[in-house]
Design a protein around this motif. Sequence first.
Motif, PDB file in Angstrom:
ATOM      1  N   GLY A  67      36.894  36.555  35.282  1.00 47.08           N
ATOM      2  CA  GLY A  67      37.089  37.105  36.622  1.00 47.08           C
ATOM      3  C   GLY A  67      38.203  38.124  36.685  1.00 47.08           C
ATOM      4  O   GLY A  67      38.053  39.202  37.277  1.00 47.08           O
ATOM      5  N   MET A  68      39.339  37.815  36.066  1.00 46.57           N
ATOM      6  CA  MET A  68      40.451  38.759  36.065  1.00 46.57           C
ATOM      7  C   MET A  68      40.123  40.004  35.247  1.00 46.57           C
ATOM      8  O   MET A  68      40.560  41.110  35.588  1.00 46.57           O
ATOM      9  N   SER A  69      39.322  39.847  34.185  1.00 47.70           N
ATOM     10  CA  SER A  69      38.923  41.003  33.373  1.00 47.70           C
ATOM     11  C   SER A  69      38.052  41.959  34.175  1.00 47.70           C
ATOM     12  O   SER A  69      38.159  43.178  34.040  1.00 47.70           O
ATOM     13  N   VAL A  70      37.181  41.409  35.022  1.00 49.91           N
ATOM     14  CA  VAL A  70      36.361  42.253  35.885  1.00 49.91           C
ATOM     15  C   VAL A  70      37.238  43.050  36.840  1.00 49.91           C
ATOM     16  O   VAL A  70      37.038  44.260  37.041  1.00 49.91           O
ATOM     17  N   ASP A  71      38.231  42.383  37.444  1.00 50.70           N
ATOM     18  CA  ASP A  71      39.105  43.067  38.396  1.00 50.70           C
ATOM     19  C   ASP A  71      39.951  44.147  37.728  1.00 50.70           C
ATOM     20  O   ASP A  71      40.316  45.142  38.359  1.00 50.70           O
ATOM     21  N   VAL A  72      40.270  43.975  36.441  1.00 57.56           N
ATOM     22  CA  VAL A  72      41.131  44.929  35.735  1.00 57.56           C
ATOM     23  C   VAL A  72      40.321  45.992  34.994  1.00 57.56           C
ATOM     24  O   VAL A  72      40.613  47.195  35.086  1.00 57.56           O
ATOM     25  N   PRO A 190      32.591  51.107  42.014  1.00 60.18           N
ATOM     26  CA  PRO A 190      33.953  50.971  42.538  1.00 60.18           C
ATOM     27  C   PRO A 190      34.181  49.593  43.142  1.00 60.18           C
ATOM     28  O   PRO A 190      33.245  48.882  43.521  1.00 60.18           O
ATOM     29  N   LEU A 191      35.454  49.214  43.276  1.00 62.05           N
ATOM     30  CA  LEU A 191      35.803  47.934  43.887  1.00 62.05           C
ATOM     31  C   LEU A 191      35.633  47.949  45.397  1.00 62.05           C
ATOM     32  O   LEU A 191      35.409  46.921  46.015  1.00 62.05           O
ATOM     33  N   ASN A 192      35.733  49.117  46.018  1.00 63.55           N
ATOM     34  CA  ASN A 192      35.608  49.240  47.472  1.00 63.55           C
ATOM     35  C   ASN A 192      36.628  48.379  48.223  1.00 63.55           C
ATOM     36  O   ASN A 192      36.345  47.774  49.237  1.00 63.55           O
ATOM     37  N   ASP A 194      41.086  47.982  49.230  1.00 65.90           N
ATOM     38  CA  ASP A 194      42.393  48.618  49.186  1.00 65.90           C
ATOM     39  C   ASP A 194      43.533  47.584  49.158  1.00 65.90           C
ATOM     40  O   ASP A 194      44.690  47.924  49.331  1.00 65.90           O
ATOM     41  N   GLY A 195      43.191  46.314  48.935  1.00 68.31           N
ATOM     42  CA  GLY A 195      44.207  45.284  48.898  1.00 68.31           C
ATOM     43  C   GLY A 195      44.811  45.126  47.516  1.00 68.31           C
ATOM     44  O   GLY A 195      44.409  45.780  46.557  1.00 68.31           O
ATOM     45  N   GLN A 196      45.776  44.221  47.428  1.00 65.24           N
ATOM     46  CA  GLN A 196      46.445  43.967  46.163  1.00 65.24           C
ATOM     47  C   GLN A 196      45.871  42.698  45.518  1.00 65.24           C
ATOM     48  O   GLN A 196      45.524  41.744  46.198  1.00 65.24           O
ATOM     49  N   ARG A 197      45.796  42.709  44.191  1.00 63.77           N
ATOM     50  CA  ARG A 197      45.362  41.508  43.491  1.00 63.77           C
ATOM     51  C   ARG A 197      46.430  40.432  43.619  1.00 63.77           C
ATOM     52  O   ARG A 197      47.625  40.705  43.563  1.00 63.77           O
ATOM     53  N   VAL A 198      45.975  39.195  43.771  1.00 63.78           N
ATOM     54  CA  VAL A 198      46.880  38.062  43.870  1.00 63.78           C
ATOM     55  C   VAL A 198      46.612  37.136  42.690  1.00 63.78           C
ATOM     56  O   VAL A 198      45.562  37.227  42.053  1.00 63.78           O
TER      57      VAL A 198
END
Length: 390
Positions: A67-72, A190-192, A194-198
């Motif tokens: 999951g974190m790899s997808v976000d990064v 794209p991620l679409n 504008d928030g920050q990863r937590v």
Amino acid sequence: MSMVFRLLSNQQFQVIAAVQLLNVFSTNLLSPVLPIYLKMQGMGESQIGLIMGIVSLGALIVRPWAGMSVDVRGSRIITLFGQVLTAGGLAVYLWAADFWQYLLIRFYQGIAMAFYGTGAISFASGVESSENTSAAIAYFSLCTMIGMGVATSIAPSIFTEYGLSSLIFLGLASVTAATGLMWLRGHEVPLNGDGQRVPYRDVLRTKEVLAPSICLFGSNFALGTAFTYVPLLALSLNITAYSVFFIAFSVAVVCARGVVHQINSRWDAERTALAATIINAISTMLLGIFPVTITSILSGALIGFGFGVIYPTLAAYVVDKVNAANKGAALSVIAAAGDVGYALGSSVLGIVAETMGFSTLFASTTVIILLSGYYFYKALWDLKDQGCNA
């Protein structure tokens, strides 16, 4: 209808839909026949349950990383990585010979499933605008069920006629085609957001993610139990036509995924998921009370419809509730809950089957499904109360 037409005209959705169909087809060819094959090799129900269930343990361990790899790194590259791992996991079946080798292969397959599944659902949920996300997940999931349905329906006949190796080679051809399609035609979405990863643990602890995850746990517990023990139940009762369960499941789940977007547009996700949970509970209850061919058909149809509705409903709910910057992590949490459910349904209850029989096994499954549905209902009720009091 215009939103659906726009989705189906989206080239990137076409790519991920075809990739998902081919990949799921390849990984589900062995599902309905492997328990029978292992039983023919002299293994007991508890050993077979461990082999079938450990795939989800492998997936669970790497879900947070996936999951974190997808976000990064993005969903496309993680999807491709998972496909390469999937092909390797199928190929090594050709050399497997004993319990420990099969156990290791299935564990490895779980790792492949975690990377591919997390990347693919994240890719599918990002190909359209936010108002069309539910439709994208629904029709992506429809492709999942078409691939699973076709694979589980034809696998018993191919296995009987040509043996396990023919299914392995067919699966390898399918996943190779899927990998080539993703490599050549897929483009990063794209991620679409504008928030920050937590941190991952913060995503996990939110009720908007945890509650649907528990609900999916119950659904996948039922699925793991049914897929592993329905063939063994049929074998114990000298019922040769166990494939009717998988055929009924396949037809129902494809029909459910075809209409789940329309259902969710009329009902909210909470009511839809609870209804699907109750349907899954009725399915396993029928198997425990009256295990005959006609009941297997009805049970397969019920669990197929319930499972077909519940995953896209809960996935769309999670995507709607979390910021897109944390979408990969959130989807990996809900998928991990499904992994745990499938693993426990497949493995732990093998001991129950050997000591207390299949009726007790399916009764226990029914109770677990209902408890997970109750937790989901209670958690969402608490969230609504907090919203009213805010």
